[in-house]
Design a protein around this motif. Structure first.
Motif, PDB file in Angstrom:
ATOM      1  N   THR A 218       6.544   3.408   2.423  1.00  0.00           N
ATOM      2  CA  THR A 218       6.986   2.369   1.763  1.00  0.00           C
ATOM      3  C   THR A 218       6.337   1.631   0.794  1.00  0.00           C
ATOM      4  OG1 THR A 218       7.838   1.733   4.317  1.00  0.00           O
ATOM      5  CG2 THR A 218       7.944  -0.076   2.605  1.00  0.00           C
ATOM      6  N   VAL A 219       6.885   1.351  -0.430  1.00  0.00           N
ATOM      7  CA  VAL A 219       6.276   0.842  -1.295  1.00  0.00           C
ATOM      8  C   VAL A 219       6.091  -0.892  -1.072  1.00  0.00           C
ATOM      9  CG1 VAL A 219       6.405   0.338  -3.881  1.00  0.00           C
ATOM     10  CG2 VAL A 219       7.387   2.506  -3.095  1.00  0.00           C
ATOM     11  N   LEU A 220       5.037  -1.136  -1.312  1.00  0.00           N
ATOM     12  CA  LEU A 220       4.854  -2.717  -1.031  1.00  0.00           C
ATOM     13  C   LEU A 220       5.693  -3.486  -2.056  1.00  0.00           C
ATOM     14  CD1 LEU A 220       0.698  -2.775  -0.540  1.00  0.00           C
ATOM     15  CD2 LEU A 220       2.768  -2.807   1.066  1.00  0.00           C
ATOM     16  N   GLY A 221       6.448  -4.726  -1.395  1.00  0.00           N
ATOM     17  CA  GLY A 221       7.184  -5.462  -2.032  1.00  0.00           C
ATOM     18  C   GLY A 221       8.635  -4.808  -2.158  1.00  0.00           C
ATOM     19  N   LYS A 222       9.318  -3.714  -1.874  1.00  0.00           N
ATOM     20  CA  LYS A 222      10.536  -2.953  -2.019  1.00  0.00           C
ATOM     21  C   LYS A 222      11.138  -2.499  -0.708  1.00  0.00           C
ATOM     22  CE  LYS A 222       9.838  -1.158  -6.484  1.00  0.00           C
ATOM     23  NZ  LYS A 222       9.910   0.024  -7.476  1.00  0.00           N
ATOM     24  N   GLN A 223      12.154  -2.667  -0.689  1.00  0.00           N
ATOM     25  CA  GLN A 223      12.926  -2.435   0.609  1.00  0.00           C
ATOM     26  C   GLN A 223      13.188  -0.663   0.471  1.00  0.00           C
ATOM     27  OE1 GLN A 223      13.828  -4.298   3.114  1.00  0.00           O
ATOM     28  NE2 GLN A 223      13.174  -6.076   1.916  1.00  0.00           N
ATOM     29  N   GLY A 260       0.084   4.673  -9.371  1.00  0.00           N
ATOM     30  CA  GLY A 260      -0.854   3.409  -9.239  1.00  0.00           C
ATOM     31  C   GLY A 260      -0.072   2.550  -8.287  1.00  0.00           C
ATOM     32  N   GLN A 261       0.976   2.629  -7.905  1.00  0.00           N
ATOM     33  CA  GLN A 261       1.810   1.678  -7.019  1.00  0.00           C
ATOM     34  C   GLN A 261       1.225   1.866  -5.580  1.00  0.00           C
ATOM     35  OE1 GLN A 261       5.786   2.762  -7.256  1.00  0.00           O
ATOM     36  NE2 GLN A 261       6.539   0.708  -8.023  1.00  0.00           N
ATOM     37  N   ALA A 262       0.939   0.662  -4.793  1.00  0.00           N
ATOM     38  CA  ALA A 262       0.506   0.729  -3.533  1.00  0.00           C
ATOM     39  C   ALA A 262       1.811   0.658  -2.596  1.00  0.00           C
ATOM     40  CB  ALA A 262      -0.058  -0.667  -3.377  1.00  0.00           C
ATOM     41  N   VAL A 263       1.438   1.798  -1.636  1.00  0.00           N
ATOM     42  CA  VAL A 263       2.478   1.905  -0.529  1.00  0.00           C
ATOM     43  C   VAL A 263       1.744   2.007   0.676  1.00  0.00           C
ATOM     44  CG1 VAL A 263       3.558   3.668  -2.242  1.00  0.00           C
ATOM     45  CG2 VAL A 263       1.849   4.740  -0.605  1.00  0.00           C
ATOM     46  N   GLU A 264       2.613   1.935   1.889  1.00  0.00           N
ATOM     47  CA  GLU A 264       2.037   2.129   3.175  1.00  0.00           C
ATOM     48  C   GLU A 264       2.621   3.362   3.790  1.00  0.00           C
ATOM     49  OE1 GLU A 264       3.195  -1.576   4.928  1.00  0.00           O
ATOM     50  OE2 GLU A 264       1.538  -2.435   4.746  1.00  0.00           O
ATOM     51  N   VAL A 265       1.889   4.044   4.573  1.00  0.00           N
ATOM     52  CA  VAL A 265       2.450   5.400   5.040  1.00  0.00           C
ATOM     53  C   VAL A 265       2.172   5.176   6.803  1.00  0.00           C
ATOM     54  CG1 VAL A 265       2.187   7.688   5.340  1.00  0.00           C
ATOM     55  CG2 VAL A 265       1.355   6.715   3.230  1.00  0.00           C
TER      56      VAL A 265
END
Length: 353
Positions: A218-223, A260-265
């Protein structure tokens, strides 16, 4: 009389110094009053959330094979390019002249060889002379092929569909062989890098990743979520971060991910081939940042004093933080006044209101 006064004054000073130097009882510092939480049975952790970052796939440094003056650049940073597209050109005046000379020499020798071949059949040319001409023709063909290659070396073409990352040179600069002109990365594949704690991998004996399992990113700040495939993980521990770097990948040019985008796995440990772990639920007030070092720590009661213990937060929610690390059932963890604690500091446990 003056001597008697001096003697009396000296005696008084000595008595005063002697009095100040006498041992005095130093009262120990008062124990800090704290509240603690007793750790009971741990909670099983079957899924964990890791922080990650989007990274480029196959970053390639583009360079010419020959030296020359950079005549033109055909792309800009961030521009999408197709495989085979011309990215830059060198001044080709000299290679072009070399090609013309090699072509003319080869054509001349080709005509001479054809005439000599007819004369050889009639016995008008010696075999040795014809063999020498044949060798010269072969050498001319090799030189022309080399000149052809030199002409192609004046053009820099994209080896794959990709995106221009950065330009290292400007037009009309002189470049050397293998000197980076620009960097290019693939646009049809995107990778994500994440850190796997050594405490997790150390529990996995002969870790073999499940190639069929796709973690959710999931990209932080995006659905929305994106399923990615495990690619590889480092075999060397990053001692500074205490973790191994793992890489996930996904194919496609419209994934909506930027470097460079921050994500959660979100990783299901069992499906990924990793062992499930156990953690303890603590209030957020029990966590303290480790200062110059990454991560968190908790303060554990040992006797009547405390010691810091590094922990890792694997889940955060309204019920508190689920942590793993060097704590176990039966430990008493301090939950108040953490900012005033120091290693070996005496504390006094008080009951919660």
């Amino acid at each position: 009389m003056t001597s008697l006064k001096r003697l009396a004054l000296t005696s008084a000073l000595l008595a005063l110094i002697s009095g100040c130097s006498q041992d005095t009882d130093i009262e120990p510092a008062a124990a800090q009053r704290v509240e603690v939480q007793l750790l009971s049975a741990p909670e099983q952790v079957s899924a964990r959330l890791f922080n990650g970052q989007v990274s480029v796939a196959e970053m390639t440094r583009m360079a010419f094979r020959i030296e020359g003056k950079l005549e033109s650049l055909h792309v800009l940073p961030g521009q999408t390019v197709k495989k085979g597209q011309i990215l830059a050109r060198l001044d080709d005046d000299i290679p072009q002249q070399q090609w013309q000379d090699a072509k003319a020499q080869k054509e001349l020798l080709q005509r001479q060889w054809q005439r000599s071949s007819v004369l050889l059949d009639k016995g008008l040319v010696a075999q040795a002379e014809f063999d020498e001409l044949t060798a010269q023709l072969r050498l001319a063909k090799v030189n022309l092929k080399s000149a052809d290659a030199m002409l192609t070396y004046t053009e820099l073409r994209a080896p794959f569909d990709g995106v221009v990352d950065a330009l290292e040179k400007q037009a009309y600069e002189t470049v050397s062989p293998a000197e980076t002109v620009m960097t290019l990365y693939r646009s049809d594949r995107t990778d994500v890098e994440m850190d796997i704690p050594d405490t997790l991998l150390s529990q996995a004996v002969n870790f073999i990743p499940n190639a069929d399992y796709q973690p959710r990113v999931t990209v932080l700040g995006k659905q929305g979520e994106l399923e990615m495939t495990y690619l590889e993980h480092a075999l060397k521990l990053d001692e500074q971060r205490g973790s191994y770097t793992a890489r996930l990948t996904a194919f496609g040019s419209d994934l909506g991910l930027l470097p460079g985008q921050a994500v959660e796995v979100l990783l299901d440990l069992r499906q990924a081939g990793l062992p499930a772990t156990s953690g303890y639920r603590l209030p957020v007030t029990a966590l303290q940042a480790r200062g110059s070092e990454p991560g968190f720590q908790v303060w554990v009661l040992q006797g009547d004093s405390v010691q810091p213990v590094p922990v890792e937060v694997v889940q955060m929610g309204q019920e508190g933080a689920l942590v793993v690390g060097g704590i176990s059932s039966g430990d008493r963890v301090v939950t108040t006044g953490l900012s005033r604690l120091r290693p070996n500091k005496r504390v006094l446990v008080v009951e919660k209101d």
